[in-house]
Design a protein around this motif. Structure first.
Motif, mmCIF file in Angstrom:
data_model
loop_
_atom_site.group_PDB
_atom_site.id
_atom_site.type_symbol
_atom_site.label_atom_id
_atom_site.label_comp_id
_atom_site.label_asym_id
_atom_site.label_seq_id
_atom_site.Cartn_x
_atom_site.Cartn_y
_atom_site.Cartn_z
ATOM 1 N N THR A 138 49.714 82.781 0.960
ATOM 2 C CA THR A 138 51.111 82.885 1.377
ATOM 3 C C THR A 138 51.908 83.482 0.227
ATOM 4 O OG1 THR A 138 51.688 80.693 0.563
ATOM 5 C CG2 THR A 138 50.877 80.850 2.849
ATOM 6 N N ALA A 139 53.199 83.702 0.442
ATOM 7 C CA ALA A 139 54.063 84.226 -0.619
ATOM 8 C C ALA A 139 54.092 83.264 -1.805
ATOM 9 C CB ALA A 139 55.466 84.459 -0.080
ATOM 10 N N GLY A 140 53.959 81.974 -1.554
ATOM 11 C CA GLY A 140 53.940 80.975 -2.614
ATOM 12 C C GLY A 140 52.561 80.753 -3.209
ATOM 13 N N LYS A 141 51.594 81.601 -2.857
ATOM 14 C CA LYS A 141 50.221 81.574 -3.385
ATOM 15 C C LYS A 141 49.362 80.416 -2.871
ATOM 16 C CE LYS A 141 50.944 85.126 -6.050
ATOM 17 N NZ LYS A 141 50.575 86.416 -5.599
ATOM 18 N N SER A 142 49.793 79.712 -1.843
ATOM 19 C CA SER A 142 48.938 78.659 -1.295
ATOM 20 C C SER A 142 47.934 79.283 -0.323
ATOM 21 C CB SER A 142 49.765 77.573 -0.600
ATOM 22 O OG SER A 142 50.459 78.113 0.499
ATOM 23 N N ARG A 143 46.784 78.649 -0.196
ATOM 24 C CA ARG A 143 45.712 79.178 0.635
ATOM 25 C C ARG A 143 45.975 78.873 2.112
ATOM 26 N NH1 ARG A 143 43.463 77.022 -4.046
ATOM 27 N NH2 ARG A 143 41.973 78.371 -5.107
ATOM 28 N N ARG A 144 45.641 79.849 2.970
ATOM 29 C CA ARG A 144 45.695 79.657 4.414
ATOM 30 C C ARG A 144 44.369 80.132 4.990
ATOM 31 N NH1 ARG A 144 49.124 76.579 3.613
ATOM 32 N NH2 ARG A 144 51.287 76.692 4.238
ATOM 33 N N TYR A 145 43.718 79.240 5.709
ATOM 34 C CA TYR A 145 42.402 79.508 6.270
ATOM 35 C C TYR A 145 42.512 79.821 7.759
ATOM 36 C CZ TYR A 145 40.412 77.649 1.969
ATOM 37 O OH TYR A 145 40.065 77.449 0.656
ATOM 38 N N SER A 146 41.691 80.739 8.210
ATOM 39 C CA SER A 146 41.601 81.049 9.638
ATOM 40 C C SER A 146 40.448 80.252 10.241
ATOM 41 C CB SER A 146 41.343 82.549 9.824
ATOM 42 O OG SER A 146 40.057 82.886 9.344
ATOM 43 N N MET A 147 40.347 80.291 11.547
ATOM 44 C CA MET A 147 39.230 79.616 12.215
ATOM 45 C C MET A 147 37.910 80.273 11.800
ATOM 46 S SD MET A 147 39.016 77.014 13.985
ATOM 47 C CE MET A 147 37.454 76.228 14.153
ATOM 48 N N ARG A 148 37.926 81.573 11.578
ATOM 49 C CA ARG A 148 36.723 82.273 11.114
ATOM 50 C C ARG A 148 36.320 81.776 9.726
ATOM 51 N NH1 ARG A 148 34.432 86.777 8.924
ATOM 52 N NH2 ARG A 148 32.942 87.857 10.226
ATOM 53 N N ASP A 149 37.312 81.518 8.857
ATOM 54 C CA ASP A 149 37.018 80.957 7.532
ATOM 55 C C ASP A 149 36.366 79.582 7.650
ATOM 56 O OD1 ASP A 149 38.119 83.165 6.185
ATOM 57 O OD2 ASP A 149 40.121 82.265 6.153
ATOM 58 N N VAL A 150 36.880 78.772 8.572
ATOM 59 C CA VAL A 150 36.320 77.433 8.767
ATOM 60 C C VAL A 150 34.871 77.528 9.248
ATOM 61 C CG1 VAL A 150 36.516 75.296 10.120
ATOM 62 C CG2 VAL A 150 38.579 76.361 9.160
ATOM 63 N N VAL A 151 34.600 78.454 10.149
ATOM 64 C CA VAL A 151 33.233 78.656 10.632
ATOM 65 C C VAL A 151 32.331 79.086 9.472
ATOM 66 C CG1 VAL A 151 31.789 80.123 12.126
ATOM 67 C CG2 VAL A 151 33.908 79.125 13.010
ATOM 68 N N GLN A 152 32.847 79.953 8.607
ATOM 69 C CA GLN A 152 32.056 80.373 7.445
ATOM 70 C C GLN A 152 31.820 79.207 6.490
ATOM 71 O OE1 GLN A 152 33.847 83.917 5.679
ATOM 72 N NE2 GLN A 152 32.246 85.141 6.648
ATOM 73 N N LEU A 153 32.814 78.346 6.314
ATOM 74 C CA LEU A 153 32.629 77.164 5.464
ATOM 75 C C LEU A 153 31.521 76.264 6.014
ATOM 76 C CD1 LEU A 153 36.361 76.372 4.697
ATOM 77 C CD2 LEU A 153 34.616 77.028 3.019
ATOM 78 N N ARG A 154 31.498 76.102 7.317
ATOM 79 C CA ARG A 154 30.433 75.304 7.935
ATOM 80 C C ARG A 154 29.073 75.960 7.730
ATOM 81 N NH1 ARG A 154 33.319 73.851 13.698
ATOM 82 N NH2 ARG A 154 34.848 72.373 12.862
ATOM 83 N N GLU A 155 29.041 77.288 7.788
ATOM 84 C CA GLU A 155 27.797 78.026 7.561
ATOM 85 C C GLU A 155 27.340 77.849 6.114
ATOM 86 O OE1 GLU A 155 24.617 80.712 8.643
ATOM 87 O OE2 GLU A 155 25.907 79.335 9.719
ATOM 88 N N VAL A 156 28.279 77.866 5.184
ATOM 89 C CA VAL A 156 27.936 77.641 3.774
ATOM 90 C C VAL A 156 27.320 76.256 3.614
ATOM 91 C CG1 VAL A 156 28.912 77.293 1.457
ATOM 92 C CG2 VAL A 156 29.660 79.230 2.844
ATOM 93 N N ALA A 157 27.921 75.251 4.253
ATOM 94 C CA ALA A 157 27.398 73.890 4.164
ATOM 95 C C ALA A 157 25.987 73.808 4.756
ATOM 96 C CB ALA A 157 28.332 72.921 4.875
ATOM 97 N N ARG A 158 25.774 74.467 5.890
ATOM 98 C CA ARG A 158 24.462 74.439 6.534
ATOM 99 C C ARG A 158 23.409 75.098 5.654
ATOM 100 N NH1 ARG A 158 21.116 77.538 9.231
ATOM 101 N NH2 ARG A 158 22.438 79.376 9.171
ATOM 102 N N LEU A 159 23.730 76.281 5.143
ATOM 103 C CA LEU A 159 22.770 77.001 4.299
ATOM 104 C C LEU A 159 22.491 76.247 3.005
ATOM 105 C CD1 LEU A 159 24.072 80.642 4.821
ATOM 106 C CD2 LEU A 159 21.905 79.702 5.637
ATOM 107 N N SER A 160 23.526 75.633 2.446
ATOM 108 C CA SER A 160 23.359 74.857 1.220
ATOM 109 C C SER A 160 22.451 73.654 1.469
ATOM 110 C CB SER A 160 24.725 74.402 0.711
ATOM 111 O OG SER A 160 24.599 73.697 -0.491
#
Length: 137
Positions: free
Chosen positions: A38-60
């Motif tokens: 965001t303009a204030g530099k905070s992170r914003r995740y999309s649903m696609r990002d969340v799916v990728q996070l789950r994939e990272v957890a699975r692969l790990s």
């Protein structure tokens, strides 16, 4: 709203992915999953990002290293981008074919060469008769 819309704050994305927010920060630093800012530099995740996070957890969990996971995600993202590009090109081709029907007419020559034809014309057929006589001694 689509799957790429950055709508989740880090706490909500961490909860949806089943991870600790600090893990998401670490993955962002490593470049595994990079949310928009965001303009204030905070992170914003999309649903696609969340799916990728789950994939990272699975692969790990399967024992894949973080470097390997990064490579897998990069390849998957490339495949997604290429599929999108193919769809764009197919759409452009379909539009071009609708705009100019009959412009791409051709025939195959006797030796496999391509012979362009004007719209509405037919290929000329060869009508010669060839007599074959085997070599006689």
């Amino acid at each position: 709203m689509d799957e790429n819309s950055p709508i989740f704050a880090i706490a909500m994305a961490a909860e949806l992915a089943g991870m600790h927010p600090q893990t998401l920060r670490q993955y962002d630093r490593l470049g595994l999953v990079s949310p928009t800012r965001t303009a204030g530099k905070s992170r914003r995740y999309s649903m696609r990002d969340v799916v990728q996070l789950r994939e990272v957890a699975r692969l790990s969990a399967e024992g894949v290293s973080l470097e390997g996971i990064g490579r897998i995600l990069a390849l998957e993202n490339e495949v997604v981008a290429l599929r999108g590009r193919v769809r764009e090109l197919e759409h452009a081709l379909a539009e071009e074919l609708v705009k100019s029907p009959g412009r791409r007419v051709f025939a195959a020559g006797a030796h496999g060469d391509v012979i362009p034809l004007k719209s509405g014309t037919r290929a000329q057929r060869r009508t010669e008769v060839v007599v074959w006589r085997p070599f006689q001694r």
